[in-house]
Design an enzyme around this catalytic site. Structure first.
Site, PDB file in Angstrom:
ATOM      1  CD  GLU A  58       1.142  -8.994   2.106  1.00  0.00           C
ATOM      2  OE1 GLU A  58       1.515 -10.169   2.109  1.00  0.00           O
ATOM      3  OE2 GLU A  58      -0.052  -8.655   2.157  1.00  0.00           O
ATOM      4  CB  CYS A  59       5.991  -3.147  -0.976  1.00  0.00           C
ATOM      5  SG  CYS A  59       5.919  -2.474   0.692  1.00  0.00           S
ATOM      6  N   GLY A  60       4.123  -3.985  -3.495  1.00  0.00           N
ATOM      7  CA  GLY A  60       4.144  -4.216  -4.931  1.00  0.00           C
ATOM      8  C   GLY A  60       4.549  -2.931  -5.640  1.00  0.00           C
ATOM      9  NE  ARG A  61       0.155   1.610  -6.288  1.00  0.00           N
ATOM     10  CZ  ARG A  61      -0.729   1.285  -7.230  1.00  0.00           C
ATOM     11  NH1 ARG A  61      -0.524   1.665  -8.470  1.00  0.00           N
ATOM     12  NH2 ARG A  61      -1.821   0.604  -6.915  1.00  0.00           N
ATOM     13  CB  CYS A 108     -12.155   0.979 -32.284  1.00  0.00           C
ATOM     14  SG  CYS A 108     -10.985   0.473 -33.541  1.00  0.00           S
ATOM     15  CE1 TYR A 159      -0.996  -4.318  -8.563  1.00  0.00           C
ATOM     16  CE2 TYR A 159       0.157  -2.373  -7.759  1.00  0.00           C
ATOM     17  CZ  TYR A 159      -0.358  -3.638  -7.541  1.00  0.00           C
ATOM     18  OH  TYR A 159      -0.230  -4.220  -6.301  1.00  0.00           O
ATOM     19  N   GLY A 188       0.781  -1.234   0.000  1.00  0.00           N
ATOM     20  CA  GLY A 188       0.000   0.000   0.000  1.00  0.00           C
ATOM     21  C   GLY A 188       0.804   1.271   0.000  1.00  0.00           C
TER      22      GLY A 188
HETATM   23  C1  LIG Z   1      -2.010  -6.126  -3.981  1.00  0.00           C
HETATM   24  C2  LIG Z   1      -1.609  -6.576  -2.647  1.00  0.00           C
HETATM   25  C3  LIG Z   1      -0.400  -6.138  -2.086  1.00  0.00           C
HETATM   26  C4  LIG Z   1       0.498  -5.129  -2.758  1.00  0.00           C
HETATM   27  O1  LIG Z   1      -0.098  -3.872  -2.740  1.00  0.00           O
HETATM   28  P1  LIG Z   1       0.692  -2.565  -3.243  1.00  0.00           P
HETATM   29  O2  LIG Z   1      -0.309  -1.493  -3.086  1.00  0.00           O
HETATM   30  O3  LIG Z   1       1.098  -2.806  -4.642  1.00  0.00           O
HETATM   31  O4  LIG Z   1       1.875  -2.398  -2.344  1.00  0.00           O
HETATM   32  C5  LIG Z   1      -0.041  -6.651  -0.859  1.00  0.00           C
HETATM   33  N1  LIG Z   1      -0.831  -7.542  -0.207  1.00  0.00           N
HETATM   34  C6  LIG Z   1      -2.009  -7.967  -0.718  1.00  0.00           C
HETATM   35  C7  LIG Z   1      -2.815  -8.943   0.057  1.00  0.00           C
HETATM   36  C8  LIG Z   1      -2.433  -7.496  -1.940  1.00  0.00           C
HETATM   37  O5  LIG Z   1      -3.608  -7.910  -2.429  1.00  0.00           O
END
Ligand SMILES: *Cc1c(COP(=O)(O)O)cnc(C)c1O
Length: 395
Positions: A267-270, A345, A374, A230
């Protein structure tokens, strides 16, 4: 960015007639960023990468030696990671896990399964006992308290995620009779794209307090508090990003006050992969309709859906390309607002809306920044059957 621009210029020299369309990743920048993020975390914290943000093999491979493990949300993601590393720790979440996925996760030796409901808990226990496997779990909680706001909200309000905070006591009671499940703690992922460091510190602090209270009141073990991801990326003002070191400095204080503190998982993604990725597309047409300028590109939201999904103008730079091969004059606009539209289109295929361009010519290239999370992964690639972008990983 310089590395990316130079690479594109080189490619255009080699192949001037082929309209450019690619995702480009700076793998060394990714490495440096993640090393920095991990180094500044307080003791007792672990950093996992949420695979769904970008599940390209090369990204997983680059991150595997640097992170403590991966957060996976499907059996497909488990397989993607296990194809690269058969031992690295996995934590497995998601609101709709099938029996086959739960069984598969146990067989692939995930470290924790994040349980999202009482029914899922019963199913998992059934599967664990049939395999005679002791399974380690965290309970995913949907908290009631006001939580920091982000672009997406997964908890703190009515959503499909987690177990309602008020039902945790009941679930903890039931869990005591499930001898094949071992509770290790709680999981709190609640929002995406939070840009407020202080609010995030308060959130982590709240998660720890809640978990410690339950552990005490119901006499259950607590070794892990997973605070989710997040951490945000500011797409609107790119020079005002989340200050990770401010966050970790304040976090150090909070963790000291809460000793003895369980392990904290992120648990970071973005926040890990957004900045290393670029989506670059060539201008195929420039036109004025109803008084507004449009730049139409080779590519669009079927490759890069994020700006359309969030209805924002995605930040970009214009790369000037000198080559012009047609025998007629080259169209050019300058100092006007232009909308960057793709090849689909549909009027929804827009990457940026009415953004002033200094100078733009046919054949120039837009480079969209912060496209590493993403981006490709959330896009509807096959709509209209255009060719995919190239995927380029630079060192
Ligand atoms: C998507 C998700 C994340 C990663 O979220 P980011 O906003 O990209 O850091 C972590 N944990 C869970 C359970 C998710 O669904």
């Amino acid at each position: 960015m310089l590395k990316i621009k130079n690479y594109i210029l080189e490619q255009k020299l080699k192949n001037p007639k082929e309209p450019f369309c690619a995702y480009l990743y700076d793998c060394s920048a990714l490495r440096e960023h993640v090393i920095q993020v991990k180094r500044s975390l307080p003791d007792g914290c672990q950093l996992f990468y949420a695979v769904k943000a970008n599940s390209q093999a090369k990204i997983i491979e680059t991150l595997a030696p640097l992170v403590d493990g991966f957060e996976v949300a499907s059996y497909g993601e488990i397989e993607k990671v296990r194809a690269i590393d058969s031992n690295i720790p996995l934590i497995f979440g998601g609101p709709a896990k099938t029996d086959a996925e739960l069984r598969g996760a146990i067989e692939k030796k995930v470290r924790y399964i994040h349980v999202e409901s009482l029914h899922e808990l019963y199913r998992l226990h059934e599967i664990a006992s049939s395999l005679e496997a002791k399974v380690s779990i965290l309970l995913r909680v949907n908290l009631h308290s006001p939580l920091p706001s982000g672009q997406l909200q997964m908890a703190g309000k009515a959503t499909q995620f987690g177990i309602d905070e008020s039902q945790i006591p009941n679930v903890l009671e039931k869990l005591k009779e499930m001898s094949f499940l071992q509770l290790h703690g709680f999981h709190f992922h609640s929002m995406s794209n939070n840009l407020d460091e202080e609010a995030h510190v308060r959130f982590v602090s709240l998660c720890i307090e809640k978990a410690q209270q339950w552990a005490m009141d119901y006499d259950v073990p607590l070794s892990v508090v997973n605070v989710g991801g997040g951490i945000g990326v500011n797409y609107n003002e790119v020079d005002q990003q989340f200050h990770w070191s401010d966050f970790t400095n304040q976090l150090k204080q909070v963790l000291k006050e809460k000793e003895p503190c369980p392990g904290i998982y992120f648990e970071c993604g973005r926040f890990l992969t957004a900045a290393c990725g670029y989506y670059a597309v060539e201008v195929l047409d420039i036109k004025q309709n109803h008084g507004k300028w449009f730049a139409v590109v080779r590519g669009g939201s079927h490759h890069f859906r994020l700006p359309a999904a969030w209805k924002h103008s995605h930040p970009f730079a214009v790369l000037a390309i000198d080559h012009w091969s047609y025998p007629f004059p080259r169209m050019e606009i300058s100092q006007v607002p232009a909308t960057v539209a793709g090849e689909l289109c549909t009027p929804n295929d827009v990457l940026a809306r009415e953004v002033k361009v200094e100078r733009l010519r046919l054949g120039d290239i837009f480079i969209f920044q912060y496209a590493g999370a993403y981006g490709w992964d959330i896009s509807h690639h096959d709509f209209l059957s255009h060719p995919y972008p190239e995927m380029i990983f630079l060192e």
